[in-house]
Design an enzyme around this catalytic site. Structure first.
Site, PDB file in Angstrom:
ATOM      1  N   GLY A  11     -32.549  25.703  -0.758  1.00 20.46           N
ATOM      2  CA  GLY A  11     -31.825  25.803  -2.023  1.00 20.46           C
ATOM      3  C   GLY A  11     -32.230  27.047  -2.791  1.00 20.46           C
ATOM      4  O   GLY A  11     -33.406  27.422  -2.815  1.00 20.46           O
ATOM      5  N   ARG A  72     -29.008  26.334   5.196  1.00 21.20           N
ATOM      6  CA  ARG A  72     -29.863  25.343   5.850  1.00 21.20           C
ATOM      7  C   ARG A  72     -29.531  25.375   7.338  1.00 21.20           C
ATOM      8  O   ARG A  72     -28.374  25.501   7.725  1.00 21.20           O
ATOM      9  CB  ARG A  72     -29.627  23.958   5.257  1.00 21.20           C
ATOM     10  N   ASP A 103     -40.223  23.459   0.775  1.00 19.16           N
ATOM     11  CA  ASP A 103     -40.950  22.755   1.830  1.00 19.16           C
ATOM     12  C   ASP A 103     -40.368  22.988   3.219  1.00 19.16           C
ATOM     13  O   ASP A 103     -41.095  23.314   4.164  1.00 19.16           O
ATOM     14  CB  ASP A 103     -40.957  21.247   1.515  1.00 19.16           C
ATOM     15  N   THR A 125     -38.483  27.293  -5.451  1.00 21.22           N
ATOM     16  CA  THR A 125     -37.768  26.027  -5.598  1.00 21.22           C
ATOM     17  C   THR A 125     -37.866  25.549  -7.035  1.00 21.22           C
ATOM     18  O   THR A 125     -38.939  25.635  -7.648  1.00 21.22           O
ATOM     19  CB  THR A 125     -38.331  24.940  -4.663  1.00 21.22           C
ATOM     20  N   ASP A 127     -37.796  22.555  -8.041  1.00 17.49           N
ATOM     21  CA  ASP A 127     -38.427  21.234  -8.141  1.00 17.49           C
ATOM     22  C   ASP A 127     -39.915  21.286  -8.462  1.00 17.49           C
ATOM     23  O   ASP A 127     -40.508  20.279  -8.839  1.00 17.49           O
ATOM     24  CB  ASP A 127     -38.233  20.448  -6.846  1.00 17.49           C
ATOM     25  N   ASP A 129     -42.379  21.425  -6.421  1.00 16.73           N
ATOM     26  CA  ASP A 129     -42.968  20.378  -5.587  1.00 16.73           C
ATOM     27  C   ASP A 129     -43.781  20.894  -4.403  1.00 16.73           C
ATOM     28  O   ASP A 129     -44.004  20.161  -3.436  1.00 16.73           O
ATOM     29  CB  ASP A 129     -41.869  19.447  -5.074  1.00 16.73           C
ATOM     30  N   ARG A 171     -35.843  15.434  -6.137  1.00 15.14           N
ATOM     31  CA  ARG A 171     -35.713  14.393  -5.123  1.00 15.14           C
ATOM     32  C   ARG A 171     -37.009  13.599  -4.970  1.00 15.14           C
ATOM     33  O   ARG A 171     -37.014  12.384  -4.997  1.00 15.14           O
ATOM     34  CB  ARG A 171     -35.320  15.029  -3.791  1.00 15.14           C
TER      35      ARG A 171
END
Length: 319
Positions: A11, A72, A103, A125, A127, A129, A171
């Protein structure tokens, strides 16, 4: 190394262009060549590669998205796909690779490294994360986008005495929801890291109404459930009506903040320094305001740190 490559994968996140710019210009400063790989690992396997000059990354530091495009690629998860990528890299004379992404992108970079091809990961990213780094590129920009949306939705919530559920990205990590909820003054924040009780949420909303508060904001990370699912639960189990706003991909776009531009520039430059000294298999991060490098294995073996104290504070301030 005399020639390195750079790609963006997964993303998109605001600041990726700033990171690409830093990789290209830092490398050229040290008399290295840089090849841009377009459309992520898919483009790598297909040989969609072009040498980049200084002018190719001019006027992109302020742009969201990624000049190198992203995609992707399920095929690259298999060894056969990875070997195809290595074949293209060798064909182009590329000795090392900078991978900017999250990730999944890191897993591809680790696979290449394990096959003898040195890669360095840069965390891009929204996120936030990635284990081992305090912040990822794009998180700050996405956070400010979410806060701006919360402020606008609160205007309508206040005007019409309504309760709104705002669904944000995240997510597996609730950082975006938590930070936005605290900064936006949300009455309730739901994150994947902490189980919730629908009756507790209902009780919080009802207590607010009893003291004259006729509107409220509930932030829910997509990893918990969708905004529509939460809306139905509140209606069925607590007889509370709400309206839903799903922010969606608006969170990924936009001009990166100054913080993301600086962070991306520092991380991109650090990645080049690692490859210059033949240090592959590393991830770049920031810890306590210092740019660091650590093994890819730490990313996958570590656990993303969720700020429990901040989460507790968000509850205390939303009474």
């Amino acid at each position: 190394m005399k020639k390195i490559g750079v790609l963006t994968s997964g993303g998109d996140s605001p600041g990726m262009n700033a990171a690409v710019r830093a990789v290209v210009r830092k490398a050229i400063y040290h008399d290295m060549q840089v090849a841009g790989i377009f459309h992520g690992y898919q483009g790598l396997m297909e040989g969609n590669i072009k040498e980049l000059e200084l002018g190719d990354v001019g006027d992109i530091i302020q742009r969201g998205g990624t000049k190198l495009y992203s995609a992707r690629c399920l095929e690259f998860k298999e060894k056969e796909g990875q070997l195809k990528g290595i074949e293209q890299l060798k064909k182009q004379g590329i000795e090392g690779l900078v991978v900017i992404g999250g990730d999944g992108s890191y897993r591809g970079a680790l696979a290449l490294t394990n096959l003898g091809y040195p890669c360095v990961g840069v965390p891009g990213t929204i996120d936030n994360d990635i284990s081992g780094t305090d912040y990822t590129i794009g998180f700050d920009t996405a956070l400010n986008t979410v806060i701006d949306s919360i402020d606008k939705i609160r205007d309508t919530a206040t005007s019409h005495d309504r309760s709104f559920i705002i669904e944000v990205m995240g997510r597996d990590a609730g950082d975006l929801a938590l930070w936005a909820g605290l900064a936006g003054g949300a009455e309730t924040v739901l994150v994947p890291e902490d189980p919730f009780d629908i009756q507790e949420i209902a009780g919080r909303l009802k207590r607010g109404r009893l003291r004259g508060k006729k509107h409220s904001i509930i932030i829910v990370a997509e990893g918990v459930m969708s905004g529509q699912e939460l809306q139905q639960k509140l209606l069925q189990e607590a007889d509370i009506e709400t309206h839903v706003s799903v922010l969606g991909h608006i969170q990924r776009g936009g001009s990166p903040t100054a913080r993301d531009r600086v962070l991306a520039s520092q991380m991109g430059a650090k990645a080049v320094e690692l490859l210059r000294t033949n240090q592959g298999g590393k991830a770049v991060g920031i810890r306590n305001r210092e740019i660091v490098a650590y093994d890819f294995n730490e990313v996958f073996e570590g656990v993303h740190h969720f700020d429990e104290e901040m989460y507790k504070l968000s509850k205390e301030l939303s009474i």
